[in-house]
Every structure is written in structure tokens, then in C-alpha cells.
Design a protein around this motif. Structure first.
Motif, PDB file in Angstrom:
ATOM      1  N   ASP A  67      -9.632  -5.979 -17.147  1.00 49.20           N
ATOM      2  CA  ASP A  67     -10.429  -5.916 -15.919  1.00 49.20           C
ATOM      3  C   ASP A  67      -9.640  -6.271 -14.666  1.00 49.20           C
ATOM      4  OD1 ASP A  67     -12.605  -5.318 -17.538  1.00 49.20           O
ATOM      5  OD2 ASP A  67     -13.112  -7.437 -17.796  1.00 49.20           O
ATOM      6  N   HIS A  68      -8.337  -6.420 -14.759  1.00 50.93           N
ATOM      7  CA  HIS A  68      -7.556  -6.882 -13.610  1.00 50.93           C
ATOM      8  C   HIS A  68      -7.016  -5.768 -12.724  1.00 50.93           C
ATOM      9  CE1 HIS A  68      -7.702 -10.802 -15.548  1.00 50.93           C
ATOM     10  NE2 HIS A  68      -7.360 -11.285 -14.386  1.00 50.93           N
ATOM     11  N   PHE A  69      -7.191  -4.533 -13.109  1.00 50.32           N
ATOM     12  CA  PHE A  69      -6.684  -3.466 -12.238  1.00 50.32           C
ATOM     13  C   PHE A  69      -7.844  -2.650 -11.709  1.00 50.32           C
ATOM     14  CE2 PHE A  69      -5.192   0.731 -11.120  1.00 50.32           C
ATOM     15  CZ  PHE A  69      -4.184   0.396 -10.246  1.00 50.32           C
ATOM     16  N   GLU A  70      -7.929  -2.665 -10.415  1.00 57.83           N
ATOM     17  CA  GLU A  70      -8.955  -1.883  -9.733  1.00 57.83           C
ATOM     18  C   GLU A  70      -8.244  -0.954  -8.765  1.00 57.83           C
ATOM     19  OE1 GLU A  70     -12.386  -2.538  -6.362  1.00 57.83           O
ATOM     20  OE2 GLU A  70     -11.706  -4.257  -7.530  1.00 57.83           O
ATOM     21  N   ASN A  71      -8.515   0.318  -8.880  1.00 61.74           N
ATOM     22  CA  ASN A  71      -7.927   1.288  -7.965  1.00 61.74           C
ATOM     23  C   ASN A  71      -8.736   1.261  -6.672  1.00 61.74           C
ATOM     24  OD1 ASN A  71      -6.322   3.266  -6.952  1.00 61.74           O
ATOM     25  ND2 ASN A  71      -7.185   4.907  -8.173  1.00 61.74           N
ATOM     26  N   LYS A  72      -8.211   0.562  -5.663  1.00 66.52           N
ATOM     27  CA  LYS A  72      -8.931   0.370  -4.405  1.00 66.52           C
ATOM     28  C   LYS A  72      -8.741   1.533  -3.436  1.00 66.52           C
ATOM     29  CE  LYS A  72      -8.009  -4.553  -4.745  1.00 66.52           C
ATOM     30  NZ  LYS A  72      -7.232  -5.644  -4.178  1.00 66.52           N
ATOM     31  N   TRP A  73      -7.650   2.241  -3.589  1.00 65.61           N
ATOM     32  CA  TRP A  73      -7.323   3.303  -2.641  1.00 65.61           C
ATOM     33  C   TRP A  73      -7.337   4.631  -3.379  1.00 65.61           C
ATOM     34  CZ3 TRP A  73      -2.887   6.519  -1.522  1.00 65.61           C
ATOM     35  CH2 TRP A  73      -2.917   7.092  -0.251  1.00 65.61           C
ATOM     36  N   HIS A  74      -8.148   5.538  -2.904  1.00 63.70           N
ATOM     37  CA  HIS A  74      -8.293   6.826  -3.580  1.00 63.70           C
ATOM     38  C   HIS A  74      -7.766   7.950  -2.697  1.00 63.70           C
ATOM     39  CE1 HIS A  74     -10.743   5.061  -6.737  1.00 63.70           C
ATOM     40  NE2 HIS A  74     -11.350   4.371  -5.795  1.00 63.70           N
ATOM     41  N   ASN A  75      -6.814   8.654  -3.235  1.00 67.51           N
ATOM     42  CA  ASN A  75      -6.299   9.855  -2.593  1.00 67.51           C
ATOM     43  C   ASN A  75      -5.956  10.807  -3.740  1.00 67.51           C
ATOM     44  OD1 ASN A  75      -4.336  11.818  -1.626  1.00 67.51           O
ATOM     45  ND2 ASN A  75      -4.381  10.631   0.281  1.00 67.51           N
ATOM     46  N   LYS A  76      -6.792  11.798  -3.909  1.00 72.44           N
ATOM     47  CA  LYS A  76      -6.683  12.697  -5.060  1.00 72.44           C
ATOM     48  C   LYS A  76      -5.299  13.331  -5.173  1.00 72.44           C
ATOM     49  CE  LYS A  76      -8.640  16.976  -5.590  1.00 72.44           C
ATOM     50  NZ  LYS A  76      -9.745  17.918  -5.548  1.00 72.44           N
ATOM     51  N   TYR A  77      -4.726  13.769  -4.065  1.00 73.71           N
ATOM     52  CA  TYR A  77      -3.440  14.468  -4.096  1.00 73.71           C
ATOM     53  C   TYR A  77      -2.291  13.527  -4.470  1.00 73.71           C
ATOM     54  CZ  TYR A  77      -6.242  18.035  -1.904  1.00 73.71           C
ATOM     55  OH  TYR A  77      -7.231  18.940  -1.651  1.00 73.71           O
ATOM     56  N   GLU A 137      -2.650  10.730  -6.195  1.00 75.57           N
ATOM     57  CA  GLU A 137      -2.872  10.343  -7.584  1.00 75.57           C
ATOM     58  C   GLU A 137      -2.401  11.430  -8.552  1.00 75.57           C
ATOM     59  OE1 GLU A 137      -7.024   9.351  -7.820  1.00 75.57           O
ATOM     60  OE2 GLU A 137      -6.770   7.557  -6.595  1.00 75.57           O
ATOM     61  N   ILE A 138      -2.667  12.676  -8.220  1.00 72.41           N
ATOM     62  CA  ILE A 138      -2.214  13.791  -9.068  1.00 72.41           C
ATOM     63  C   ILE A 138      -0.689  13.870  -9.071  1.00 72.41           C
ATOM     64  CG2 ILE A 138      -2.154  16.315  -9.253  1.00 72.41           C
ATOM     65  CD1 ILE A 138      -5.115  16.269  -8.305  1.00 72.41           C
ATOM     66  N   ALA A 139      -0.083  13.741  -7.891  1.00 70.50           N
ATOM     67  CA  ALA A 139       1.384  13.772  -7.805  1.00 70.50           C
ATOM     68  C   ALA A 139       1.991  12.640  -8.631  1.00 70.50           C
ATOM     69  CB  ALA A 139       1.840  13.672  -6.349  1.00 70.50           C
ATOM     70  N   GLU A 140       1.395  11.453  -8.542  1.00 70.60           N
ATOM     71  CA  GLU A 140       1.916  10.320  -9.305  1.00 70.60           C
ATOM     72  C   GLU A 140       1.849  10.601 -10.804  1.00 70.60           C
ATOM     73  OE1 GLU A 140       1.303   5.563  -9.975  1.00 70.60           O
ATOM     74  OE2 GLU A 140      -0.447   6.865  -9.882  1.00 70.60           O
ATOM     75  N   GLN A 141       0.735  11.119 -11.279  1.00 67.50           N
ATOM     76  CA  GLN A 141       0.587  11.381 -12.711  1.00 67.50           C
ATOM     77  C   GLN A 141       1.537  12.477 -13.191  1.00 67.50           C
ATOM     78  OE1 GLN A 141      -1.021   9.466 -14.899  1.00 67.50           O
ATOM     79  NE2 GLN A 141      -1.407   8.180 -13.109  1.00 67.50           N
ATOM     80  N   LEU A 170       0.745   4.343  -3.824  1.00 71.02           N
ATOM     81  CA  LEU A 170      -0.464   3.894  -4.523  1.00 71.02           C
ATOM     82  C   LEU A 170      -0.404   2.404  -4.857  1.00 71.02           C
ATOM     83  CD1 LEU A 170      -1.251   6.836  -6.960  1.00 71.02           C
ATOM     84  CD2 LEU A 170      -2.713   5.968  -5.140  1.00 71.02           C
ATOM     85  N   SER A 171       0.740   1.949  -5.310  1.00 72.60           N
ATOM     86  CA  SER A 171       0.881   0.532  -5.663  1.00 72.60           C
ATOM     87  C   SER A 171       0.704  -0.347  -4.432  1.00 72.60           C
ATOM     88  CB  SER A 171       2.256   0.273  -6.283  1.00 72.60           C
ATOM     89  OG  SER A 171       2.384   0.988  -7.486  1.00 72.60           O
ATOM     90  N   TYR A 172       1.298   0.061  -3.329  1.00 71.16           N
ATOM     91  CA  TYR A 172       1.185  -0.730  -2.102  1.00 71.16           C
ATOM     92  C   TYR A 172      -0.256  -0.749  -1.600  1.00 71.16           C
ATOM     93  CZ  TYR A 172       1.650  -2.135   2.740  1.00 71.16           C
ATOM     94  OH  TYR A 172       1.494  -2.767   3.943  1.00 71.16           O
ATOM     95  N   LYS A 173      -0.889   0.399  -1.547  1.00 73.38           N
ATOM     96  CA  LYS A 173      -2.276   0.485  -1.059  1.00 73.38           C
ATOM     97  C   LYS A 173      -3.235  -0.308  -1.938  1.00 73.38           C
ATOM     98  CE  LYS A 173      -2.011   3.285   2.516  1.00 73.38           C
ATOM     99  NZ  LYS A 173      -2.485   2.912   3.845  1.00 73.38           N
ATOM    100  N   ASN A 174      -3.008  -0.313  -3.244  1.00 73.99           N
ATOM    101  CA  ASN A 174      -3.881  -1.067  -4.142  1.00 73.99           C
ATOM    102  C   ASN A 174      -3.624  -2.569  -4.085  1.00 73.99           C
ATOM    103  OD1 ASN A 174      -5.651   0.828  -5.366  1.00 73.99           O
ATOM    104  ND2 ASN A 174      -3.889   1.672  -6.444  1.00 73.99           N
ATOM    105  N   ALA A 175      -2.452  -2.984  -3.625  1.00 74.46           N
ATOM    106  CA  ALA A 175      -2.129  -4.405  -3.546  1.00 74.46           C
ATOM    107  C   ALA A 175      -2.601  -5.044  -2.248  1.00 74.46           C
ATOM    108  CB  ALA A 175      -0.620  -4.610  -3.688  1.00 74.46           C
TER     109      ALA A 175
END
Length: 144
Positions: free
Chosen positions: A28-38, A40-44, A138-143
Motif C-alpha cells: 500500500d505504499h505506492f500511490e501514483n499521484k501524477w497521471h499522464n497517459k502518454y 506512463e505508456i512511454a515509461e512502460q 514520473l518518479s519525481y512527480k509522484n514523490a
């Protein structure tokens, strides 16, 4: 250079271990606070590409190390980056911070990029170029 990079498999396994442990212990410690579909897709796409091309060499796109010295430098650089990654995970395991987020996103980004360049793997280098900025962002925005 064959189709399987056993050294890449070892390094990929080492950097996956702390992530698997974290996922099992801190569900339960990871919450994706920042959503940007493009992003997130690029990262994956970049993430899966990096892991795949660290391990598997696609003929005609991976040319291996130009010398024994380059291979040794690859092993040393990857080993040091993987060890640093694990050390930061260990030290910052329960401390969510921007430092942890950036460290744990920049280090694997460098590892994949250096591995691609040093092993002259076109596909790994491309995957790392896609992965690095999206993962770090993504890591920075979620932190925050």
C-alpha cells in the motif's frame, strides 16, 4: 555475441530484487499521484524494452563490445550502478523522498543507457532513451 546476454540477465535480476521485495512488503505504499497517459505508456514501453534488450540480443541490432577493455568497463559500470541502486533501496527503503525517487530512477536509466551504448545495442539504447526521461519524470512527480 550470442542471442543471450547472461551478464545483462544477472544485472537485470539484481535491480529487480529490491523492487520485488518492496512490492511484497509494502503493497500500500505506492500511490501514483501524477497521471499522464502518454508518459506512463512511454515509461512502460521503455521499461520492458530495456529489460528485454539487456537480456536478449537481437541479431543485426547488437554488435557487442569492441574490445576486452570495453567489456570490462561494461561489467564494472553496470556492477557499480546495480550495487549503488541496491544500497539506496536498502538505506531509503521506508523513507519516501524526492532523493529516493530521483536516485532510484536516474541510476537504472544510466545503467540501461550505458549498457546499450557500451554493448553497441541499438534497441537497448533506443529503449533507454524512451525509458529514462519518462521514468525520471514520473518518479519525481509522484514523490512531490
Amino acid at each position: 555475441m550470442g542471442w543471450l546476454n547472461i551478464f545483462g540477465l544477472c544485472i537485470a535480476s539484481v535491480i529487480l530484487i529490491p523492487n520485488i521485495v518492496f512490492a511484497m512488503k509494502c503493497k500500500d505504499h505506492f500511490e501514483n499521484k501524477w497521471h499522464n497517459k502518454y508518459v506512463e505508456i512511454a515509461e512502460q514501453i521503455g521499461r520492458f524494452g530495456c529489460f528485454a534488450f539487456m537480456i536478449f540480443n537481437v541479431p543485426g541490432t547488437c554488435f557487442g563490445w569492441p574490445s576486452n577493455e570495453a567489456f570490462a568497463a561494461y561489467l564494472i559500470a553496470d556492477g557499480l550502478l546495480a550495487a549503488l541502486y541496491c544500497l539506496i533501496w536498502f538505506v531509503c527503503f521506508r523513507k519516501s523522498s524526492v532523493f529516493r525517487a530521483l536516485s532510484l530512477s536516474i541510476i537504472p536509466s544510466l545503467l540501461f543507457l550505458l549498457s546499450g551504448i557500451m554493448s553497441r545495442s541499438i534497441l537497448l539504447t533506443i529503449a533507454a532513451v524512451i525509458f529514462a526521461p519518462s521514468h525520471i519524470l514520473l518518479s519525481y512527480k509522484n514523490a512531490q
